[in-house]
Design a protein around this motif. Structure first.
Motif, short mmCIF file in Angstrom:
data_model
loop_
_atom_site.label_atom_id
_atom_site.label_comp_id
_atom_site.label_asym_id
_atom_site.label_seq_id
_atom_site.Cartn_x
_atom_site.Cartn_y
_atom_site.Cartn_z
N TYR A 51 0.83 -1.21 0.00
CA TYR A 51 0.00 0.00 0.00
C TYR A 51 0.86 1.27 0.00
O TYR A 51 0.84 2.06 0.92
CB TYR A 51 -0.92 -0.01 1.22
N GLY A 107 -1.38 3.42 7.08
CA GLY A 107 -2.21 3.88 5.97
C GLY A 107 -2.03 5.33 5.58
O GLY A 107 -2.86 5.88 4.86
N THR A 109 -0.99 7.54 3.37
CA THR A 109 -0.58 7.87 2.01
C THR A 109 -0.63 9.38 1.80
O THR A 109 -1.09 10.12 2.67
CB THR A 109 -1.50 7.18 0.99
N THR A 135 -8.83 6.69 6.68
CA THR A 135 -7.69 5.88 6.28
C THR A 135 -8.13 4.53 5.72
O THR A 135 -7.62 4.08 4.67
CB THR A 135 -6.76 5.65 7.50
N HIS A 139 -7.87 2.96 1.79
CA HIS A 139 -7.17 1.69 1.58
C HIS A 139 -8.06 0.72 0.80
O HIS A 139 -7.61 0.03 -0.12
CB HIS A 139 -6.79 1.08 2.93
#
Length: 232
Positions: A51, A107, A109, A135, A139
């Motif tokens: 991820y 998570g 990003t 989050t 995902h």
């Protein structure tokens, strides 16, 4: 309505822009993985546990070429080094999150970071669950897009040459938008100039890590000048 339901309902509207983007980019990643011979199971596992957006596209080539632990770790660090600064800036927001904290960190990003920095939960909505659902939803969007791409890639045969350029295209669009909106162009010029120089010196296969190191060095050295221009 329970605490979690309220948080989910409040979080979802903030993630809609990410939904549209992640479905497209995730689909491209899934198709690319499928073209290298990896099944949907591998696609989902990579999107679930790595991820990392841009690093996932890079990882496709790394996996296909054979696993080199040191180079892979170093490349991952360089490509995602910006997340070190994301994490530091989120320390105060994640304070007191207890069991939610590990996943919030995992998570984080670029897009999730942007939302968490700007979005505030409505009155009566638990902040921890609000941030967790933002989050988690992002995902899920990425995993879903990856799975769609893998299935589409398996059902439809077409030339996938150049599809890994989709993330580069996204970065170009972001670059143009940031250039137009930013008053201080020094960081951008440092990034472009360092990359071009290292590309000439080290070649197409080995310029990423040196260019990242050079960018980090120049930004550190010119930090006061950059901050001074930001105040103008």
């Amino acid at each position: 309505m329970s605490t979690k339901q309220k948080a989910l309902k409040s979080a979802f509207p903030h993630t809609i822009p990410v939904l549209t983007g992640y479905l497209v980019l995730g689909t491209a990643f899934g198709i690319l993985m499928n073209s290298k011979g990896y099944s949907s199971v591998w696609v989902v596992l990579v999107s679930l546990f790595i991820y990392a957006g841009s690093m996932q596209f890079v990882a496709v080539s790394l996996i296909a070429a054979g696993f080199h632990p040191f180079y892979t770790c170093l490349m991952t660090l360089m490509v995602n080094a910006r997340h070190l600064f994301y994490g530091i800036s989120m320390l105060s927001k994640f304070k007191g999150m207890k069991k939610k904290k590990p996943y919030l960190m995992f998570g984080l990003t670029d897009e999730t970071f942007s939302i968490l920095c700007s979005a505030q939960p409505p009155e009566g909505v638990d902040r921890g669950w609000f941030m967790l659902f933002i989050t988690l939803l992002n995902h899920i969007y990425w995993i879903t897009g990856s799975l769609i791409g893998s299935v589409v890639g398996g059902l439809i045969t077409f030339n996938t040459k150049g599809i890994d350029f989709v993330l580069t295209a996204l970065f170009v669009v972001i670059f143009i938008d940031q250039w137009k909106s930013a008053k201080n162009h020094i960081p951008v010029l440092i990034g472009v100039g360092s990359s071009m120089l290292c590309r000439l010196l080290f070649g197409a296969d080995s310029f990423i890590i040196p260019s990242m190191l050079l960018i980090l060095l120049l930004v550190t050295v010119l930090q006061k000048k950059i901050q001074g221009r930001n105040l103008i």
